[in-house]
Design a protein around this motif. Sequence first.
Motif, mmCIF file in Angstrom:
data_model
loop_
_atom_site.group_PDB
_atom_site.id
_atom_site.type_symbol
_atom_site.label_atom_id
_atom_site.label_comp_id
_atom_site.label_asym_id
_atom_site.label_seq_id
_atom_site.Cartn_x
_atom_site.Cartn_y
_atom_site.Cartn_z
ATOM 1 N N ARG A 93 0.814 -1.218 0.000
ATOM 2 C CA ARG A 93 0.000 0.000 0.000
ATOM 3 C C ARG A 93 0.849 1.270 0.000
ATOM 4 N NH1 ARG A 93 -5.384 -1.044 3.780
ATOM 5 N NH2 ARG A 93 -6.112 -2.895 2.671
ATOM 6 N N ALA A 94 2.149 1.092 0.152
ATOM 7 C CA ALA A 94 3.061 2.243 0.136
ATOM 8 C C ALA A 94 3.588 2.447 -1.282
ATOM 9 C CB ALA A 94 4.209 2.017 1.104
ATOM 10 N N SER A 95 4.135 3.630 -1.518
ATOM 11 C CA SER A 95 4.676 3.930 -2.838
ATOM 12 C C SER A 95 5.968 3.156 -3.073
ATOM 13 C CB SER A 95 4.934 5.429 -2.976
ATOM 14 O OG SER A 95 5.993 5.822 -2.119
ATOM 15 N N VAL A 96 6.333 3.085 -4.330
ATOM 16 C CA VAL A 96 7.569 2.408 -4.715
ATOM 17 C C VAL A 96 8.773 3.034 -4.012
ATOM 18 C CG1 VAL A 96 9.153 2.080 -6.657
ATOM 19 C CG2 VAL A 96 6.714 1.561 -6.930
ATOM 20 N N ILE A 97 8.871 4.360 -4.047
ATOM 21 C CA ILE A 97 10.047 5.008 -3.465
ATOM 22 C C ILE A 97 10.105 4.813 -1.954
ATOM 23 C CG2 ILE A 97 8.976 7.296 -3.207
ATOM 24 C CD1 ILE A 97 11.784 8.439 -3.993
ATOM 25 N N LYS A 98 8.951 4.783 -1.286
ATOM 26 C CA LYS A 98 8.955 4.556 0.163
ATOM 27 C C LYS A 98 9.466 3.150 0.485
ATOM 28 C CE LYS A 98 5.564 7.927 1.789
ATOM 29 N NZ LYS A 98 4.260 8.137 2.466
ATOM 30 N N ASN A 99 9.122 2.181 -0.350
ATOM 31 C CA ASN A 99 9.635 0.830 -0.140
ATOM 32 C C ASN A 99 11.149 0.787 -0.308
ATOM 33 O OD1 ASN A 99 7.669 -1.714 0.130
ATOM 34 N ND2 ASN A 99 6.559 -0.075 -0.898
ATOM 35 N N VAL A 100 11.664 1.486 -1.297
ATOM 36 C CA VAL A 100 13.110 1.501 -1.514
ATOM 37 C C VAL A 100 13.816 2.229 -0.370
ATOM 38 C CG1 VAL A 100 14.968 2.224 -3.063
ATOM 39 C CG2 VAL A 100 12.834 1.333 -4.006
ATOM 40 N N LEU A 101 13.191 3.292 0.124
ATOM 41 C CA LEU A 101 13.787 4.071 1.214
ATOM 42 C C LEU A 101 13.923 3.277 2.509
ATOM 43 C CD1 LEU A 101 12.069 7.522 0.630
ATOM 44 C CD2 LEU A 101 14.531 7.091 0.563
ATOM 45 N N LYS A 123 16.716 10.148 -0.834
ATOM 46 C CA LYS A 123 15.735 10.071 -1.924
ATOM 47 C C LYS A 123 16.413 9.962 -3.281
ATOM 48 C CE LYS A 123 12.264 12.574 0.758
ATOM 49 N NZ LYS A 123 11.503 13.827 0.933
ATOM 50 N N LEU A 124 17.513 10.683 -3.460
ATOM 51 C CA LEU A 124 18.251 10.584 -4.716
ATOM 52 C C LEU A 124 18.839 9.186 -4.901
ATOM 53 C CD1 LEU A 124 20.084 14.039 -4.828
ATOM 54 C CD2 LEU A 124 18.249 13.257 -6.335
ATOM 55 N N ALA A 125 19.333 8.603 -3.805
ATOM 56 C CA ALA A 125 19.887 7.253 -3.877
ATOM 57 C C ALA A 125 18.796 6.241 -4.235
ATOM 58 C CB ALA A 125 20.530 6.876 -2.543
#
Length: 246
Positions: A93-101, A123-125
């Motif tokens: 349910r979370a965004s893609v970038i939040k999962n990567v973070l 965030k850039l990483a």
Amino acid sequence: MIEFKNVSKVYPNGTRGLNNINLTIEQGEFVGIIGLSGAGKSTLIRSINRMHEVTDGELLVDGVNVSSLKGKELRKFRRNVGMIFQSFNLVTRASVIKNVLTAMVPDMPFWRVFFGAFTKEDKLAALEALDKVGILDKAYMRCDQLSGGQQQRVALARTLAQNPKIMLADEPVAALDPVTATQVMDDFKRINKEMNISILINIHHVDLALNYADRIIGIRAGEVVYDGPSSQVTQEILDEIYGKNA
């Protein structure tokens, strides 16, 4: 370098997962691990990051006995060892970038974790990791809106955001269709070559293992029965690994 020295694993019920394993895996190798279900493939790779404790022998990574690590030292070690699972292990349910973070969380102070206060550099990483697996355009979509192959790429990007030296993958393409599985394996191969990350993949698809891995380790009943170049795997060797019906 990963070194197994007479490594065995016996589970509490008496099942022997690994039996006297001796292996050396150099930095940057792409290794496919094949064998029947229950042969010990998952046990082998999960022992490297201490998801499974070995019973006997020594397992060394860059000269350090993994079994001797505790607390902060073990957590620091695991930062260098990425893990990819068949089930993706995403917060859908979370965004893609939040999962990567989430890959950055172990290195963050508690207050930043609590408030989700990721830096611009974090965030850039994360965005760079997504770009490396070809889904930068999906960064702000929810994960449950993605296909299975795209979700596995998110999991791969999350692991890349750790800057690992070693990547362990436990049946990463088992839930994917053949075309998507090939695309994900392409990602693994490119990452291996471009970033010199050691990749060990436990995989059921023998054809994919032979096409992508430089080295094949065949396991049967907790023992290594083949260890060599993928180009030298013959039907006779497959028969030894899987039985005469391979």
